[in-house]
Design a protein around this motif. Structure first.
Motif, short mmCIF file in Angstrom:
data_model
loop_
_atom_site.label_atom_id
_atom_site.label_comp_id
_atom_site.label_asym_id
_atom_site.label_seq_id
_atom_site.Cartn_x
_atom_site.Cartn_y
_atom_site.Cartn_z
N ILE A 161 0.88 -1.17 0.00
CA ILE A 161 0.00 0.00 0.00
C ILE A 161 0.91 1.22 0.00
CG2 ILE A 161 -1.79 1.28 1.22
CD1 ILE A 161 -2.70 -1.30 2.48
N LYS A 162 0.76 2.06 -1.01
CA LYS A 162 1.63 3.22 -1.13
C LYS A 162 0.82 4.46 -1.46
CE LYS A 162 5.65 0.58 -2.74
NZ LYS A 162 6.67 0.43 -3.81
N GLN A 163 1.33 5.60 -1.02
CA GLN A 163 0.77 6.88 -1.39
C GLN A 163 1.94 7.77 -1.78
OE1 GLN A 163 -0.85 9.54 -2.80
NE2 GLN A 163 -2.57 8.57 -1.76
N HIS A 164 2.00 8.14 -3.07
CA HIS A 164 3.15 8.88 -3.59
C HIS A 164 3.01 10.39 -3.42
CE1 HIS A 164 4.59 5.14 -5.25
NE2 HIS A 164 3.43 4.95 -5.87
N ASN A 165 1.86 10.85 -2.97
CA ASN A 165 1.66 12.28 -2.76
C ASN A 165 0.74 12.44 -1.55
OD1 ASN A 165 1.58 15.07 -3.09
ND2 ASN A 165 0.09 15.01 -4.76
N LEU A 166 1.28 12.12 -0.40
CA LEU A 166 0.49 12.05 0.83
C LEU A 166 -0.10 13.42 1.17
CD1 LEU A 166 -0.35 10.12 3.14
CD2 LEU A 166 1.69 10.90 4.38
N LEU A 167 -1.44 13.49 1.15
CA LEU A 167 -2.18 14.72 1.49
C LEU A 167 -1.73 15.91 0.66
CD1 LEU A 167 -2.27 14.34 5.39
CD2 LEU A 167 -4.01 13.65 3.73
N GLY A 168 -1.23 15.64 -0.54
CA GLY A 168 -0.82 16.72 -1.44
C GLY A 168 0.50 17.36 -1.09
N THR A 169 1.27 16.77 -0.16
CA THR A 169 2.52 17.37 0.28
C THR A 169 3.74 16.88 -0.51
OG1 THR A 169 2.86 15.62 1.93
CG2 THR A 169 1.60 17.57 2.61
N GLY A 170 3.55 15.89 -1.37
CA GLY A 170 4.68 15.33 -2.10
C GLY A 170 5.42 14.25 -1.34
N VAL A 171 4.99 13.97 -0.12
CA VAL A 171 5.63 12.92 0.68
C VAL A 171 5.22 11.55 0.14
CG1 VAL A 171 5.76 11.86 2.97
CG2 VAL A 171 5.81 14.35 2.73
N ASP A 172 6.20 10.66 0.02
CA ASP A 172 5.97 9.30 -0.46
C ASP A 172 6.03 8.35 0.74
OD1 ASP A 172 6.49 6.63 -1.56
OD2 ASP A 172 6.72 7.65 -3.47
N ALA A 173 4.97 7.59 0.95
CA ALA A 173 4.92 6.67 2.09
C ALA A 173 4.30 5.36 1.64
CB ALA A 173 4.11 7.27 3.24
N GLY A 174 4.71 4.27 2.28
CA GLY A 174 4.16 2.99 1.89
C GLY A 174 4.52 1.88 2.86
N ILE A 175 3.75 0.81 2.77
CA ILE A 175 3.99 -0.41 3.51
C ILE A 175 4.00 -1.55 2.50
CG2 ILE A 175 3.15 -1.96 5.33
CD1 ILE A 175 1.66 0.40 6.53
N SER A 176 4.99 -2.42 2.57
CA SER A 176 5.07 -3.52 1.61
C SER A 176 5.57 -4.77 2.32
CB SER A 176 5.99 -3.18 0.44
OG SER A 176 7.31 -2.97 0.89
N GLY A 177 5.24 -5.90 1.75
CA GLY A 177 5.68 -7.17 2.29
C GLY A 177 5.87 -8.18 1.19
N THR A 178 6.86 -9.05 1.34
CA THR A 178 7.15 -10.10 0.37
C THR A 178 7.32 -11.42 1.11
OG1 THR A 178 8.28 -8.57 -1.12
CG2 THR A 178 8.75 -10.91 -1.41
N VAL A 179 6.66 -12.42 0.58
CA VAL A 179 6.80 -13.76 1.12
C VAL A 179 7.24 -14.67 -0.01
CG1 VAL A 179 5.65 -15.71 2.23
CG2 VAL A 179 5.04 -13.37 2.88
N ALA A 180 8.40 -15.29 0.14
CA ALA A 180 8.93 -16.22 -0.86
C ALA A 180 9.35 -17.50 -0.17
CB ALA A 180 10.10 -15.59 -1.60
N TYR A 181 9.67 -18.48 -0.99
CA TYR A 181 10.04 -19.77 -0.44
C TYR A 181 11.30 -19.68 0.42
CZ TYR A 181 10.66 -24.82 -0.23
OH TYR A 181 10.79 -26.11 0.21
N TYR A 182 12.24 -18.82 0.02
CA TYR A 182 13.50 -18.69 0.74
C TYR A 182 13.65 -17.34 1.42
CZ TYR A 182 14.65 -22.67 -2.25
OH TYR A 182 14.63 -23.86 -2.92
N GLU A 183 12.63 -16.50 1.39
CA GLU A 183 12.80 -15.15 1.93
C GLU A 183 11.47 -14.59 2.39
OE1 GLU A 183 13.71 -10.77 0.06
OE2 GLU A 183 14.99 -12.42 -0.60
#
Length: 811
Positions: free
Chosen positions: A455-477
């Motif tokens: 989940i990402k927001q590249h222009n948070l509240l119109g301020t230009g701030v980039d914020a996000g949460i991400s996750g990866t699940v793999a067999y080895y990682e």
């Protein structure tokens, strides 16, 4: 006496369509005077049920008190028809009263499309003007029919037919049904070039974007006939010939002809090539103060006797002007002038530098930004109020706003200010969604089957701030990350950010341990100018190494075989805390950051660990890349030669620091294709069979090293059918080596001393070399990368990995 006034149908505009013009008659009473009996005393309106009488009267030119003037009556009749509200209008005179008889157009109940498959109903509704509950008009219906045909023409279905049908309903309502026969796509069967001598038809066919239809173009629309594309192709041919020295080239004609069966198109480009010229003398001239000819000559990027290249001359002119404007001459203008020598087939070139008009920015207006703050937009413009205004400012203003990625469209306009030397600049933007929720999946040879969500927001509240949460699940990682970045920290030229992350790697497919870490990273960066930038990074990470692999768990007889991890891996076991400060300086002159085609980049940086924590080392790295376009040799923009190289060294500055194996340099995989990730360099490990220790050749732990160097040469090239299928190829040669064991104690000479029997092999700087081919495919399912490499030079015990591939897709 009887007086007859006629409003003839021939006076009506063509938009009246099927409506019939009615005669305008009046009869004066016997004995009435010409003056008193020719005045409109009243206007009587009949036949209107939905439309108010006052509205009808407001459309008319003739009004009570006016005379029965033929011109006014004709204009009134035309005006009533032009409203589109009436199917029939009749004006006639009864004494001194003007009678208006109306037949109202019906109301549209609904609009139906039948027979359409290539275009959806909602797409067609966006194009037409008719709407439910609006007044029906045969003229509007005919216009909408043409709009639908235009949509199908855009889909290369020139044989499509559209037949409107009107279904009458009660209460003066109608259903409008568009019966559509889409027909088959009208594809390009043949492309012909007339007048070409220097280049073959096959070569020119590579230049243009239109292609002849063939079975494998099912993913492409390039074989669909489009008149606008033909115009674009004509321009591509013009640029191609000017790029290759044909100064006098011009396009005679570019036409598309529909076959008699309406199933295919034939496109013909008729060209005049002219003679081919080389560059002769190249001179400079300057009327700008403090700008000398010698200064300008050093910025000429062309050389005598090369083939004339219109694109290169234009780029040289632009670069010279930008250099002047950036070095204290904001109003300098550079123009290139050519003089032909037909006898010697030479073109003499002159770069003329003059002082342009002094124009300043009076006001900057921002329009259309409903979310993004004004200051976010203003800080990405290359000028402010009061600054000099140059022709490039408008170009770079648009590019700067487009690069933000916040807007679906950007335009920058200028208008005259309050004085001749003042301009007002208007930045007009249309916001687009900048939030992103994505789910993904794929496969990689490094981490196996993987899935990710973010989940990402590249222009948070119109301020230009980039914020996000991400996750990866793999067999080895497994990995999770929370990130926030402010591109204009403290309203200054500072990029600041923070990351909080958790990573767990299971290396036991080729290592004997697992690794887990969680921590944070603080980032700060700034640009000295357009090309030079620096970044700082502070990292604090809690790490754990352990869970060693036990070969006896998978052996048929666990009592007979046991894997003994290397003593050097065991030194890294347990907990460690990394506190590291890093910096890097980058000089980037590439034409673009993604898939560069020309230019170069150099980056040097270092890491210092030991500001707290128990890892204490210093590390320096340098990387460079150079991209050489091969347009001049191949005539194709898709050919590029790239050279990359890198070197790194690390050392421990304290004997008390924990020397964790995961901090070392590793070679193989992405930085040395054809070898296993980390498969080159020092390695150690052994097996214990019935109490006897033997070398575990091919299964040793990969230890990494202190010193590493890499080099790579790669040729990127197009493939047959590549443009249509989204496929491109590459050939490469990679080289590199890794050495320098980073451990506290060396046990290389022990022969059979229990668990300490861990000889080190592969610790040398002999170069390993590999060569291979790769393919990238922008498939409908995501980007697919395949690289196959064969080691040309390897050392005994190196771990090989000849084929690497991966793909993934966001959905």
């Amino acid at each position: 006496m009887r007086l007859m006034l006629l409003a003839s149908a021939c006076l009506l505009p063509a938009t009246f369509g099927a409506a019939q013009a009615r005669s305008v008659r009046h009869q004066a009473p016997a004995g009435a005077s010409a003056s008193g009996g020719n005045i409109i005393q009243a206007i009587s309106v009949k036949g209107n049920t939905r439309i108010e009488t006052s509205t009808v009267l407001s459309y008319m030119v003739a009004q009570p008190g006016d005379t029965f003037n033929q011109d006014d009556l004709d204009r009134s009749l035309k005006t009533l028809y032009a409203t589109g509200l009436f199917k029939d209008v009749t004006l006639h005179r009864d004494g001194n009263t003007l009678l208006v008889d109306l037949v109202e157009n019906p109301i549209v109940n609904r609009i139906v499309f039948e027979g359409n498959h290539a275009l959806k109903d909602e797409d067609l509704r966006k194009e037409i003007s008719l709407r439910p509950r609006a007044v029906f008009s045969s003229q509007t219906t005919a216009a909408d029919r043409q709009k639908i045909l235009n949509q199908y023409a855009g889909k290369a279905r020139f044989g499509a037919t559209v037949t409107p049908q009107i279904v009458k309903l009660s209460h003066n309502r109608v259903d409008v049904v568009f019966n559509i026969n889409e027909a088959q796509q009208t594809l390009i069967k043949k492309i012909v070039f007339v007048g070409n001598h220097a280049f073959s038809e096959a070569r020119l066919a590579q230049v243009i974007s239109s292609k002849e239809t063939i079975w494998y173009r099912f993913f492409s629309s390039s074989d669909e006939y489009n008149p606008e594309r033909v115009k674009y192709d004509a321009e591509l041919l013009r640029r191609f010939y000017l790029h290759n020295g044909f100064v006098d080239f011009h396009m005679v004609d570019a036409t598309g002809e529909l076959a008699p069966d309406h199933k295919s198109f034939y496109i013909t480009f008729t060209i005049h090539e002219g003679d081919r010229y080389r560059l002769g003398k190249m001179e400079t001239r300057s009327s700008v103060r403090h700008v000398t000819q010698d200064m300008l000559r050093s910025h000429i990027e062309l050389f005598p006797h090369q083939w004339y290249d219109g694109t290169a001359i234009q780029n040289n002119t632009k670069n010279m002007q930008e250099w002047l404007q950036a070095t204290g001459h904001p109003f300098a203008m550079v123009r290139s002038e050519i003089a032909r020598n037909p006898e010697k087939h030479l073109v003499n070139l002159l770069f003329d530098v003059t002082e342009g008009p002094h124009v300043y920015v009076e006001r900057i207006d921002i329009n259309g930004n409903t979310i993004t703050h004004d200051d976010v937009i203003r800080r990405n413009l290359p000028m402010a109020e009061g600054d000099p205004y140059t022709p490039f400012d408008r170009k770079y203003s648009k590019l700067g706003l487009q690069d933000l990625g916040y807007f679906s469209s950007v335009s920058v306009d200028q208008t005259q200010g309050s004085a001749p030397d003042r301009v007002n600049v208007s930045a007009n933007v249309v916001e687009k969604p900048t939030g992103e929720f994505s789910l993904g999946g794929g496969y990689s040879t490094d981490v196996g089957i993987l899935g990710n969500a973010s989940i990402k927001q590249h222009n948070l509240l119109g301020t230009g701030v980039d914020a996000g949460i991400s996750g990866t699940v793999a067999y080895y990682e497994k990995q999770a990350d929370i990130s926030v970045t402010d591109p204009y920290f403290l309203n200054r030229n500072l990029v600041a950010g923070a990351d909080f992350y958790f990573i767990q790697n299971n290396y036991q497919t080729y290592q004997s341990y697992k690794e887990s870490q969680y921590g944070m990273s603080l980032r700060l960066g700034y640009a000295y100018n357009r090309y030079l930038s620096q970044s700082w990074n502070y990292t604090l990470v809690d790490r754990q190494v352990g869970n060693f692999y036990d070969a006896s768990a998978v052996a048929e007889d666990p009592s007979l075989i046991q894997w003994v991890p290397s003593i050097y891996v065991q030194q890294s076991a347990g907990w460690s805390l990394l506190s590291q400060l890093s910096t890097s300086v980058t000089y980037d002159r590439r034409d673009r950051r993604s898939n560069p085609h020309s230019g170069y980049m150099f980056k040097v940086g270092g890491d210092f660990a030991g500001l707290g924590g128990n890892s204490k080392y210093a590390r320096v790295k340098a990387d460079g890349a150079y991209y050489l376009p091969l347009d001049d040799l191949t005539g194709n923009h898709d050919w590029t030669f790239q050279f990359k190289g890198g070197v790194g060294y690390m050392g421990d500055w304290s004997s008390s620091g924990k020397r964790n194996i995961i901090d070392n340099f590793y070679l193989g995989g992405e930085n040395l294709r054809g070898f296993l990730q980390g498969g080159v360099g020092p390695r150690s490990g052994h097996l214990k069979i019935n109490g006897v220790y033997i070398p575990a050749q091919g299964q040793e732990d990969l230890l990494g090293g202190r010193f590493m160097y890499t080099a790579s040469a790669q040729l990127n090239f197009p493939l047959p059918m590549g443009d249509d299928l989204g496929v491109s190829g590459r050939g490469f040669i990679d080289a590199g080596s890794l050495a320098g064991v980073r451990v506290k104690h060396l046990y290389t000479n022990r022969t059979n001393d229990g668990d300490n029997y861990t000889p080190i092999t592969g610790d040398n700087l002999i170069p390993r070399v590999s060569g291979g081919l790769g393919v990238s495919w922008k498939s409908p399912f995501g980007l697919v990368n395949i690289d196959g490499a064969i080691p040309i030079r390897k050392e005994h015990g190196d771990r090989l990995y000849p084929l690497r591939f991966g793909f993934g897709q966001q959905f």
